[in-house]
Scaffold this motif. Structure first.
Motif, PDB file in Angstrom:
ATOM      1  N   GLY B  55       0.757  -0.727  -0.027  1.00 50.82           N
ATOM      2  CA  GLY B  55      -0.114  -0.193  -0.288  1.00 50.82           C
ATOM      3  C   GLY B  55       0.182   1.340  -0.074  1.00 50.82           C
ATOM      4  O   GLY B  55       0.902   1.950  -1.148  1.00 50.82           O
ATOM      5  N   HIS B  56       2.060   1.470   0.692  1.00 51.35           N
ATOM      6  CA  HIS B  56       2.198   2.846   1.036  1.00 51.35           C
ATOM      7  C   HIS B  56       4.082   2.527  -0.182  1.00 51.35           C
ATOM      8  O   HIS B  56       4.152   3.490   0.492  1.00 51.35           O
ATOM      9  CB  HIS B  56       2.439   2.878   2.357  1.00 51.35           C
ATOM     10  N   GLY B  57       4.025   1.020   0.464  1.00 51.66           N
ATOM     11  CA  GLY B  57       5.349   0.799  -0.843  1.00 51.66           C
ATOM     12  C   GLY B  57       5.783   0.930  -1.655  1.00 51.66           C
ATOM     13  O   GLY B  57       6.967   0.712  -2.772  1.00 51.66           O
ATOM     14  N   GLY B  58       4.862   0.841  -2.327  1.00 54.45           N
ATOM     15  CA  GLY B  58       3.982   0.303  -3.746  1.00 54.45           C
ATOM     16  C   GLY B  58       4.845  -1.241  -3.990  1.00 54.45           C
ATOM     17  O   GLY B  58       5.473  -1.400  -5.240  1.00 54.45           O
ATOM     18  N   ILE B  59       4.716  -1.383  -3.224  1.00 60.03           N
ATOM     19  CA  ILE B  59       6.088  -3.364  -4.202  1.00 60.03           C
ATOM     20  C   ILE B  59       5.036  -4.791  -3.207  1.00 60.03           C
ATOM     21  O   ILE B  59       4.898  -4.482  -1.988  1.00 60.03           O
ATOM     22  CB  ILE B  59       7.145  -3.377  -2.384  1.00 60.03           C
ATOM     23  N   LEU B  60       4.705  -4.928  -4.884  1.00 60.51           N
ATOM     24  CA  LEU B  60       3.938  -6.100  -4.899  1.00 60.51           C
ATOM     25  C   LEU B  60       4.355  -7.452  -4.328  1.00 60.51           C
ATOM     26  O   LEU B  60       5.406  -8.043  -5.167  1.00 60.51           O
ATOM     27  CB  LEU B  60       3.081  -6.408  -5.985  1.00 60.51           C
ATOM     28  N   SER B  61       4.822  -7.843  -3.570  1.00 57.62           N
ATOM     29  CA  SER B  61       5.271  -8.980  -2.751  1.00 57.62           C
ATOM     30  C   SER B  61       4.296 -10.688  -3.246  1.00 57.62           C
ATOM     31  O   SER B  61       3.363 -10.561  -2.184  1.00 57.62           O
ATOM     32  CB  SER B  61       6.143  -9.177  -1.478  1.00 57.62           C
ATOM     33  N   LEU B  62       4.742 -11.222  -3.659  1.00 58.41           N
ATOM     34  CA  LEU B  62       3.984 -12.907  -3.142  1.00 58.41           C
ATOM     35  C   LEU B  62       4.763 -13.431  -3.025  1.00 58.41           C
ATOM     36  O   LEU B  62       3.757 -15.021  -3.581  1.00 58.41           O
ATOM     37  CB  LEU B  62       3.727 -12.975  -5.264  1.00 58.41           C
ATOM     38  N   GLY B  63       5.800 -13.211  -2.003  1.00 62.14           N
ATOM     39  CA  GLY B  63       6.481 -13.915  -1.615  1.00 62.14           C
ATOM     40  C   GLY B  63       6.486 -14.347  -0.333  1.00 62.14           C
ATOM     41  O   GLY B  63       7.377 -14.573   0.841  1.00 62.14           O
ATOM     42  N   GLN B  64       5.363 -13.478  -0.061  1.00 62.23           N
ATOM     43  CA  GLN B  64       5.410 -13.355   1.861  1.00 62.23           C
ATOM     44  C   GLN B  64       5.105 -14.917   2.367  1.00 62.23           C
ATOM     45  O   GLN B  64       5.455 -14.829   3.440  1.00 62.23           O
ATOM     46  CB  GLN B  64       4.368 -12.251   2.476  1.00 62.23           C
ATOM     47  N   GLY B  65       5.036 -15.598   2.047  1.00 66.74           N
ATOM     48  CA  GLY B  65       4.905 -16.944   2.386  1.00 66.74           C
ATOM     49  C   GLY B  65       6.386 -18.053   2.928  1.00 66.74           C
ATOM     50  O   GLY B  65       7.108 -18.808   3.859  1.00 66.74           O
ATOM     51  N   VAL B  66       7.502 -17.127   2.820  1.00 61.33           N
ATOM     52  CA  VAL B  66       8.733 -17.605   2.405  1.00 61.33           C
ATOM     53  C   VAL B  66       8.997 -17.045   3.755  1.00 61.33           C
ATOM     54  O   VAL B  66       9.413 -17.671   4.874  1.00 61.33           O
ATOM     55  CB  VAL B  66       9.960 -16.742   1.653  1.00 61.33           C
ATOM     56  N   PHE B  67       8.752 -15.615   4.371  1.00 60.53           N
ATOM     57  CA  PHE B  67       9.024 -15.138   5.553  1.00 60.53           C
ATOM     58  C   PHE B  67       8.149 -15.589   6.647  1.00 60.53           C
ATOM     59  O   PHE B  67       8.128 -16.573   7.858  1.00 60.53           O
ATOM     60  CB  PHE B  67       9.088 -14.174   5.619  1.00 60.53           C
ATOM     61  N   PHE B  68       6.705 -15.828   6.316  1.00 61.12           N
ATOM     62  CA  PHE B  68       5.633 -16.874   6.566  1.00 61.12           C
ATOM     63  C   PHE B  68       6.724 -18.293   8.082  1.00 61.12           C
ATOM     64  O   PHE B  68       6.095 -18.436   8.658  1.00 61.12           O
ATOM     65  CB  PHE B  68       4.662 -17.035   6.673  1.00 61.12           C
ATOM     66  N   GLY B  69       6.800 -18.652   6.355  1.00 60.41           N
ATOM     67  CA  GLY B  69       7.736 -20.332   6.514  1.00 60.41           C
ATOM     68  C   GLY B  69       8.857 -20.143   8.062  1.00 60.41           C
ATOM     69  O   GLY B  69       8.795 -20.609   8.121  1.00 60.41           O
ATOM     70  N   ILE B  70       9.577 -19.456   7.253  1.00 61.13           N
ATOM     71  CA  ILE B  70      10.373 -19.045   7.994  1.00 61.13           C
ATOM     72  C   ILE B  70      10.898 -19.078   9.567  1.00 61.13           C
ATOM     73  O   ILE B  70      11.314 -19.872  10.633  1.00 61.13           O
ATOM     74  CB  ILE B  70      11.577 -18.073   7.647  1.00 61.13           C
TER      75      ILE B  70
END
Lengths: 252, 342
Positions: B55-70
């Motif tokens: 929303g605020h950085g304009g950075i779309l990450s489709l990989g947040q599962g990686v950090f959730f997984g860590i």
């Protein structure tokens, strides 16, 4: 050249060539700017005026030649280092930040310490607030300080961006077509604004609009096909046969 | 100024009312429902990070599962080790014929190490990754695609090394955490309150960050990266730091989720779950922290209701919901509330 002229030399573009795979946007181009001077660069479309700005602020790198600012070669420095030396540019299309307020646009520009860990705080420091208020007065947008920059008219956005460039405290301001898209009234107000910056700033203006150039009463450099063509007062340039040929030849 | 209307008063009081309800929930909900709510709240912590970067950085990450997984695997490894008598191997390693404990498992026996890993491994991975990409001025769709590849690679790696990661089945069968049994009386409620407290703390922290000059610069980099570069800022560190913070929130979320769910597996962290995380925030409203919490809770409650009755239907329904929200409500549910108020 007298010794005082050397001491007052602020910028010198020294034999710069910008080569876009065979097309020379700048071709062995040279010019100098004295401290406190206002200079207008004109030339037909494609003469290399915007490329000149791009080169000075480090957006493109010369394939040969140097750009000296206060005697230092800046042509290899990263963009933010060049800004740090005291050069700031207004882009052709208004580059204000639409979702920030007018005041916050200026606050970003006026900020002295631009490292990220110094941004972990709320509000604007008092010293910078004074600069911001002063610039708001200069550009005539004090009443609109709280509005989102995206809501400003086209002319107001241009003034805001000029204000941002001024608020950085840069000694050399590059204004790329500051009157683009403006009517006569707005144009002359822009000229007043630039004249009002005074002798503490050196200003390089790129523009097509001859009435605007006349109002600035500055000396003029003419570019053509990436090369230096002529330099002189407006009257001299107007009377010059070669300059007329370049413009008329282009129009024909 | 007129007196606030009843509607305005209600909408002002609503967040506090919900917070009070959330605090007393353990006394009102069944153990099963409380556990679900706790899982969804953990996911809401991750959603706050997506508001920050997307929303605020304009950075779309489709990989947040990686950090959730860590985060999830770090706490799961700790619980596997903590239950273990000295010198023995976790059950799944025995089943796949592993003879000795891999060296990188051993430190997870320490609770301090496990907590540090939950917090800082996502930050380290996230900031190195983001720096490598943003430093080279790669952004937008390319960044989204690279993060998606990262999620795919991470899930594939875990599946392929069954002997040391538990493979497709993941890690499960946990009994206790920090010396207390997970199902002892009072523990589920305490873990629920811990999750709620971390959610509230994360909300306040991100909100403060967004209000600071850092937040202003992040939005400025989103709207005019070149403009701020030519005002003398280097936009890369702002984006990297935001991404690292979002990664940390995702790690915390993954650890809490694993505590409540009793399992962490590649199916929870791969490409599809990573996209779902973005969908929660799109539905809730990507500029709004409160919207993201509501989005994460509502979508997961709906998912639970729908997928227990019609498991195949859920992905279609979520896709449809996503398309409807993106076309009709670009600011999500939060946009609906804001326009009603205006």
């Amino acid at each position: 050249m007298s010794s005082s002229a050397v001491a007052d030399l602020l910028l010198s573009v020294d034999g710069v060539t910008i080569d876009y795979s065979g097309f020379k946007a700048l071709d062995n181009f040279s010019m100098t700017l004295q401290r406190g001077e206002t200079r207008v660069v004109i030339g037909p479309n494609g003469a290399g005026k915007s490329t000149l700005c791009d080169t000075i602020i480090g957006r493109v790198r010369p394939s040969s030649g140097r750009v000296l600012f206060r005697g230092e070669d800046i042509s290899g420095l990263p963009e933010q280092a060049i800004v740090g030396r005291g050069i700031c540019r207004k882009f052709q299309a208004p580059g204000v930040l639409p979702t920030l307020s007018v005041r916050n646009n200026l606050a970003l520009a006026a900020r002295k310490d631009r490292r990220w860990w110094k941004s972990m705080g709320l509000g604007i420091p008092a010293a910078e607030r004074a600069t911001i208020d002063e610039v708001l007065e200069t550009i005539g947008l004090a009443e609109r300080a709280g509005d989102e920059a995206g809501a400003l008219s086209h002319g107001e956005k241009q003034w805001l961006e000029i204000g941002m460039v001024v608020a950085t405290g840069a000694e050399l301001l590059l204004l790329d077509e500051p009157t683009a898209g403006m009517g006569p009234a707005e144009t002359s107000r822009t000229a007043q604004l630039i004249l009002g910056l005074g002798a503490s700033r050196t200003v390089l203006v790129i523009d097509h609009d001859m009435s605007f150039v006349e109002q600035l009463q500055a000396s003029v450099t003419v570019m053509h096909q990436g090369k230096f063509l002529k330099q002189g007062s407006i009257a001299e340039i107007r009377a010059d046969a070669e300059v007329a040929a370049v413009y008329l030849g282009h129009a024909a | 100024m007129s007196d606030p209307t009843l509607l305005q008063r209600v909408s002002k009081a609503l967040p506090w009312l919900l917070l009070v309800l959330a605090i007393v929930a353990p006394f009102a909900l069944s153990a099963y429902d409380l556990n679900l709510l706790a899982r969804f709240m953990a996911m809401a912590i991750l959603a706050l990070g997506i508001v920050l970067i997307w929303g605020h950085g304009g950075i779309l990450s489709l990989g947040q599962g990686v950090f959730f997984g860590i985060g999830g695997y770090a706490i799961a490894m700790h619980m596997k080790m903590a239950d273990l008598p000295e010198g023995e191997l976790p059950d799944f390693m025995l089943w796949s014929g592993q003879e000795s404990l891999p060296f990188w498992w051993a430190p997870f026996a320490s609770p301090t190490f496990a907590i540090a890993a939950i917090l800082f491994v996502p930050v380290l991975v996230g900031s190195l990754f983001a720096w490598a990409v943003f430093h080279r001025r790669v952004g937008g769709t390319y960044f989204a695609l690279i993060t998606q590849a990262l999620a795919l690679a991470f899930a594939t790696l875990i599946i392929s090394r069954q002997d040391v990661t538990g493979g497709f089945n993941g890690l499960t069968d946990f009994y206790g955490i920090f010396g207390v049994g997970l199902s002892s009386p009072g523990v589920p409620a305490a873990l629920y309150w811990l999750t709620l407290a971390l959610l509230v703390a994360s909300y306040c922290g991100v909100r403060l960050l967004l209000a600071s000059r850092f937040g202003m610069l992040l939005r400025a980099a989103r709207d005019g990266e070149n403009r701020i570069r030519f005002l003398g800022y280097n936009p890369t560190p702002f984006k990297v730091v935001a991404f690292a913070i979002a990664a940390m929130l995702a790690g915390i979320a993954g650890a809490l989720f694993t505590l409540h769910a009793g399992v962490v597996s590649p199916a929870l962290i791969g490409v599809v779950p990573s996209i779902e995380m973005v969908v929660w925030v799109a539905i809730g409203g990507r500029y709004s922290l409160a919207g993201a919490i509501v989005g994460a809770l509502l979508v997961n409650i709906a998912r639970d209701a729908v997928s227990s009755a019609f498991p195949e239907l859920w992905l279609y329904l979520m896709g449809l919901l996503f398309i409807l929200v993106v076309t009709l409500l670009p600011n999500g549910l939060a946009g609906l509330v804001a326009s009603k108020r205006a």
